[in-house]
Design an enzyme around this catalytic site. Structure first.
Site, PDB file in Angstrom:
ATOM      1  N   ALA A 127       0.808  -1.229   0.000  1.00 22.28           N
ATOM      2  CA  ALA A 127       0.000   0.000   0.000  1.00 22.28           C
ATOM      3  C   ALA A 127       0.839   1.277   0.000  1.00 22.28           C
ATOM      4  O   ALA A 127       0.786   2.083  -0.946  1.00 22.28           O
ATOM      5  CB  ALA A 127      -0.959  -0.024   1.192  1.00 22.28           C
ATOM      6  N   ALA A 128       1.644   1.472   1.043  1.00 20.53           N
ATOM      7  CA  ALA A 128       2.357   2.740   1.187  1.00 20.53           C
ATOM      8  C   ALA A 128       3.418   2.915   0.110  1.00 20.53           C
ATOM      9  O   ALA A 128       3.539   3.988  -0.498  1.00 20.53           O
ATOM     10  CB  ALA A 128       2.981   2.828   2.585  1.00 20.53           C
ATOM     11  N   ARG A 133       4.249  11.254 -10.431  1.00 21.14           N
ATOM     12  CA  ARG A 133       3.419  12.390 -10.873  1.00 21.14           C
ATOM     13  C   ARG A 133       4.037  13.720 -10.471  1.00 21.14           C
ATOM     14  O   ARG A 133       3.840  14.728 -11.128  1.00 21.14           O
ATOM     15  CB  ARG A 133       2.021  12.279 -10.259  1.00 21.14           C
ATOM     16  CG  ARG A 133       1.219  11.127 -10.836  1.00 21.14           C
ATOM     17  CD  ARG A 133      -0.172  11.080 -10.242  1.00 21.14           C
ATOM     18  NE  ARG A 133      -0.857   9.856 -10.657  1.00 21.14           N
ATOM     19  CZ  ARG A 133      -2.012   9.452 -10.165  1.00 21.14           C
ATOM     20  NH1 ARG A 133      -2.619  10.173  -9.231  1.00 21.14           N
ATOM     21  NH2 ARG A 133      -2.568   8.355 -10.586  1.00 21.14           N
ATOM     22  N   CYS A 176      -5.420  -6.173   3.695  1.00 22.01           N
ATOM     23  CA  CYS A 176      -6.656  -6.203   4.476  1.00 22.01           C
ATOM     24  C   CYS A 176      -7.647  -7.208   3.901  1.00 22.01           C
ATOM     25  O   CYS A 176      -8.604  -7.587   4.555  1.00 22.01           O
ATOM     26  CB  CYS A 176      -7.322  -4.835   4.467  1.00 22.01           C
ATOM     27  SG  CYS A 176      -6.163  -3.476   4.536  1.00 22.01           S
ATOM     28  N   VAL A 188      16.504  -5.944   0.731  1.00 20.71           N
ATOM     29  CA  VAL A 188      17.465  -4.887   1.035  1.00 20.71           C
ATOM     30  C   VAL A 188      18.178  -5.296   2.317  1.00 20.71           C
ATOM     31  O   VAL A 188      17.535  -5.574   3.331  1.00 20.71           O
ATOM     32  CB  VAL A 188      16.769  -3.528   1.195  1.00 20.71           C
ATOM     33  CG1 VAL A 188      17.769  -2.457   1.618  1.00 20.71           C
ATOM     34  CG2 VAL A 188      16.096  -3.139  -0.114  1.00 20.71           C
ATOM     35  N   ASP A 222       2.940   1.063   7.618  1.00 22.67           N
ATOM     36  CA  ASP A 222       2.985   0.331   8.881  1.00 22.67           C
ATOM     37  C   ASP A 222       4.314   0.408   9.626  1.00 22.67           C
ATOM     38  O   ASP A 222       4.375   0.059  10.805  1.00 22.67           O
ATOM     39  CB  ASP A 222       2.687  -1.159   8.639  1.00 22.67           C
ATOM     40  CG  ASP A 222       1.236  -1.424   8.303  1.00 22.67           C
ATOM     41  OD1 ASP A 222       0.483  -0.457   8.071  1.00 22.67           O
ATOM     42  OD2 ASP A 222       0.855  -2.613   8.271  1.00 22.67           O
ATOM     43  N   ASN A 266      -2.009   4.426   2.715  1.00 21.34           N
ATOM     44  CA  ASN A 266      -2.209   5.086   1.429  1.00 21.34           C
ATOM     45  C   ASN A 266      -2.038   6.591   1.527  1.00 21.34           C
ATOM     46  O   ASN A 266      -1.424   7.224   0.669  1.00 21.34           O
ATOM     47  CB  ASN A 266      -3.602   4.757   0.883  1.00 21.34           C
ATOM     48  CG  ASN A 266      -3.603   3.500   0.040  1.00 21.34           C
ATOM     49  OD1 ASN A 266      -3.151   3.509  -1.090  1.00 21.34           O
ATOM     50  ND2 ASN A 266      -4.070   2.404   0.616  1.00 21.34           N
TER      51      ASN A 266
END
Lengths: 557, 557
Positions: A12-13, A23, A44, A88, A288, A310
């Site tokens: 999500a993030a 953008r 979720c 990583v 998170d 988000n």
């Protein structure tokens, strides 16, 4: 040379941060790294995949219009390079370089100009023997879900450890597949940290009615079995289980950040400012893995949620790409559906508010979720928490079969703007019979709160009434419902005077004794208190929420 | 001697005022007068009684716990005397005395200390010949409903005049009983004054799909027939009708107030201050008979609603009894369910905002009402209106089969607190897949609004695109959906380049020409605009709301 923005974590993030960075800066090189093989999925949705409610994994990884967000999508549509199965292993902040290893490959280095950490969270795994046996599951990744689905067959028994949001959603998923579920919770109620006990009792009632065994106040001390867990040892008993699900909460993934020397906050998650900048100005964190500010208390909190991830991803992405955006914080809103009950909270619970030192008033208000005469109206219980003195709304909890989400959303918005009970009571909410009563339950709760804050209404909690009965206190418990309602369900020892007869039967009651009035929802109880007050009775209160909020009948059914 | 409070009108506002006056002053004598024989009923429930959705009249007159609010209830429980079938014929303010006549009785006088006017509103009846014939109905009182129910038999034809909230609810009620309904609206859209045209088009589509004949831009000029109306003459045609329902709106009942010399406001309703005091300090007004303040424009408005009536009744009752309460105003929230579509608004529509001189930006955002992968997710269309410069949210409209009410309630709360698009976008709304997407449609709409207000996103309305096509403007209409979506439904003359291929096929597009991009909902359209911007294209916009908000395919189906 164009700037290179590296994002670690592609859910999500991270995915949002990458898209928004693109953008903001059309020329930047944007690379997203993820150690897993699935990206940009709705974590979720995992319990719904386990339950087969969501049939196809692709649905969890698609945009609302059905486009799968895979590597190709990010490359073609977003102009973002995603590298999966890529771990990583370290961050060299001086050189502005990360070290990474692709599956089966050598370690290599990748320089960055700006780095975004979106490393997420992991299920908390208790440090107990046998916790790694193959029939012990967590519910976080798609890999978890696939394994759990294979084992969740009809007739199997499952022990779920932790009765939080994920634990309850998983209980429903498994029970729905014919698995016999035992829910084990260390604290003495379901959804600790989300709901106060009397609201959680509404959820507990529904969950038990579905056949789930609920063990609260029950700490897991061990897992017994060889090759696989056969029994869970908890609260002194042994619970046989074909499979075990660990759902005691999640912890932020901060190892990389900690090793790189980034500041970790008091909550254990990565510390960030309102630009989501870590202690290193070239490194951002979102989702998170980072902490945020609770807008009611002003304190740092760790409340990982897809909705917050988000919003934060957007802010981190803009800032990493040279734009300007801030994330103010959260107010602790959360919600779940479990079986046919909806439950959630926004702002502070009573216990949280007390812990933060607020002088607290509460209202319990049960009512139908739409006009009572409209077919399909279902009950919901609201608990409103406000600060005495200022009248500021601190929190709302809601539970029941009806629509709790919209009352939570309206209250979340009101709390964000520091609304008082007076302001809440005058909100111009959308009214027509299919959507609510002319006086919505939320408005009614705010009106009762005003009455309480001004001293006109005096409530007493069901818990306190229970205590008084058990301690044998000398008081009168007065039921002002109809004889029919009284006969159907009641509280032992209560005297019945229906509200309509109260004005004529005042002489049956002693003027100086403590009187606690109750009805079904507490509107008649309040009316009775006002009648008795006016007639000169010295010490009259009503029981908050009436018999609808009396949780004790739900216990040990 | 105890104070006497007289309330004229015993429905939502009057009943509430009396009850609250009693709680505020336990000693006052409280008398409620009503010219009808039914009291304290939910007038908003009348269409549902007509449709047999609500079977028993008593349900409309009961409290949520099932107690019928009749004269006995008010007397026994509230300590309030209700006199039905009692017409108030005049107010003598000098003597503080009202004149009244009970059915069949002589005129008498009743002194008051404080008077509360809750005289309600009446359906507007156009001044046309034959309008009083017996098969012409209004939908306001229980008496109306009983008559209409008798005549609404399967196979009958009905002409409903006025496509506002009541007209549409009645259309559903009658159509559901097998009546052939023709809906005649003078303005050129459904729900004029409630929704902008493109949002109303969503409602129109659903209403037509249910078999209702919709005639917009069609003014009624006469009724033809002898003994009963046989045809409605409207817009030059004759519409045969077994029954006619007048639903062109309501007017406040102000005759008593006007004759007594009380100030009438600019809206035609009784003028009151924030204490709901009329121009006479001993007389209050509440509910449908009085005007209120619109909190966005600061202007006086007449927006009669049961929810507002209840809030105002409370305030008028407290003040009449010597307490202190204020009513700030409304923000014009309204909602309706018609067939399987939900539609409503809060704050200002675009056309209202323009009329009040705001510099307006809008966003159209269609999306599922919960996580797209969650079963039962249904589409809703949001239209967000904000003020350029300040970014302040002015209004939200919502329509579709999904849950529009909670987005309206959250927005209503935000607008009340003068939220900006930035603040709206960061609300911590209740998220789990059964309730919304991780980025709720409302948050997405606010994000797009921020992008538009900052100049990053450039939208163009479907209406403007339609005009350009009709005028033969020299521009490129670019569809960036998939070939499958393009084949399914499209706009004639559009060129297809799927978004995923756009970066590779830029040379197919001229850099200097105006390009209007569209997709399904406008997220890909915005993405394409950003890609083309970055590639140096000079004049790129996306069509607001994509093909989901292109209303023209719904016309003349």
């Amino acid at each position: 040379m164009n700037k290179r923005i590296v994002v670690i974590g592609a859910n999500a993030a991270g995915a949002k941060a990458a898209a928004k960075a693109r953008r903001t800066d059309p020329k930047a090189e944007i690379v997203v790294l993820d150690r897993g093989s699935f990206i940009s999925y709705g974590a979720c949705g995992i319990p719904y995949y386990v339950s087969d409610t969501v049939k196809d994994l692709k649905e969890l990884m698609s945009t609302p219009v059905g486009v799968v967000r895979d590597r190709n999508f990010f490359s073609k549509v977003k102009g973002v390079a995603v590298r999966t199965n890529t771990e990583v292993t370290g961050i060299d902040r001086l050189q502005k370089m990360i070290r990474l290893r692709e599956a089966g490959g050598e370690e290599s280095a990748l320089p960055y100009d700006k780095l975004v950490l979106a490393t997420g969270s992991s299920p908390f795994v208790p440090d107990l023997e046998n916790v790694s046996l193959p029939n012990v599951f967590t519910v976080k990744s798609i890999e978890d879900a696939e394994l759990l689905k294979q084992r969740a067959v009809a007739g199997a028994s499952a022990c779920i450890i932790g009765a939080g949001l994920i634990g309850l959603e998983t209980a429903e998923a498994l029970q729905g597949k014919g698995v016999q579920v035992t829910l084990v919770e260390m604290r003495d109620q379901l959804l600790p940290g989300v709901l106060d006990a009397e609201v959680a009792a509404v959820v507990e009632k529904h969950v038990k009615l579905q056949g789930v065994t609920v063990l609260t106040g029950c700490a897991v001390t061990g897992f017994a079995g060889e090759g696989k867990v056969q029994t869970v040892v908890a609260g002194g008993r042994e619970i046989a289980a074909d499979l075990v699900v660990l759902a005691p909460g999640v912890t932020p993934n901060v190892a990389l950040a900690r090793e790189a020397g980034l500041a970790i906050g008091v909550t254990g998650a990565i510390a960030v400012d309102e630009h989501l900048r870590t202690s290193d100005p070239d490194i951002y964190a979102c989702g998170d893995c980072c902490e945020t500010t609770h807008l009611v208390t002003g304190k740092k909190v760790f409340i990982p949620l897809g909705s917050t991830a988000n919003k934060q991803g957007r802010v981190a992405g803009i800032n990493a790409a040279g734009g300007e955006a801030t994330f103010a914080g959260v107010i602790g809103t959360s919600i779940l559906k479990v079986f046919n009950v909806n439950a959630g909270k926004t702002g502070l619970t009573e216990s949280e508010a007390l812990r933060h030192g607020f002088d607290v008033e509460t209202v319990i208000s049960p009512a139908p979720d739409r006009a009572h005469f409209f077919p399909g109206a279902k009950p919901i219980l609201l608990k409103l928490v406000a600060e005495r003195g200022t009248g500021r709304i601190l929190g709302l909890q809601a539970a029941g079969e009806g629509a709790v989400d919209k009352r939570l959303d309206a209250a979340a918005t009101a709390i964000t703007f520091k609304a008082s009970a007076e302001q809440l009571s005058q909100l111009d909410l959308a009214y027509a019979p299919p959507y609510g009563a002319a006086m919505d339950n939320l408005i009614v709760a705010a009106d009762i709160m005003k009455n309480k804050l001004s001293g006109h209404a005096r409530g007493i909690s069901a818990r306190e009434v229970k205590r008084k009965l058990e301690d044998g206190d000398d008081f009168i418990l007065l039921d002002v419902r109809s004889p029919a309602e009284h006969g159907e369900i009641g509280i032992a020892g209560a005297k019945l005077i229906p509200l309509g007869a109260l004005r004529e039967r005042l002489e049956e009651l002693p003027k100086e004794k403590e009187i606690v009035v109750f009805c079904k929802v507490s509107l008649r109880g309040y009316e009775a208190q006002k009648i008795l007050d006016a007639a000169g009775f010295a010490d009259v209160k009503f029981m908050d929420g009436g018999i609808m909020a009396w949780p004790y009948r739900f216990r040990d059914q």
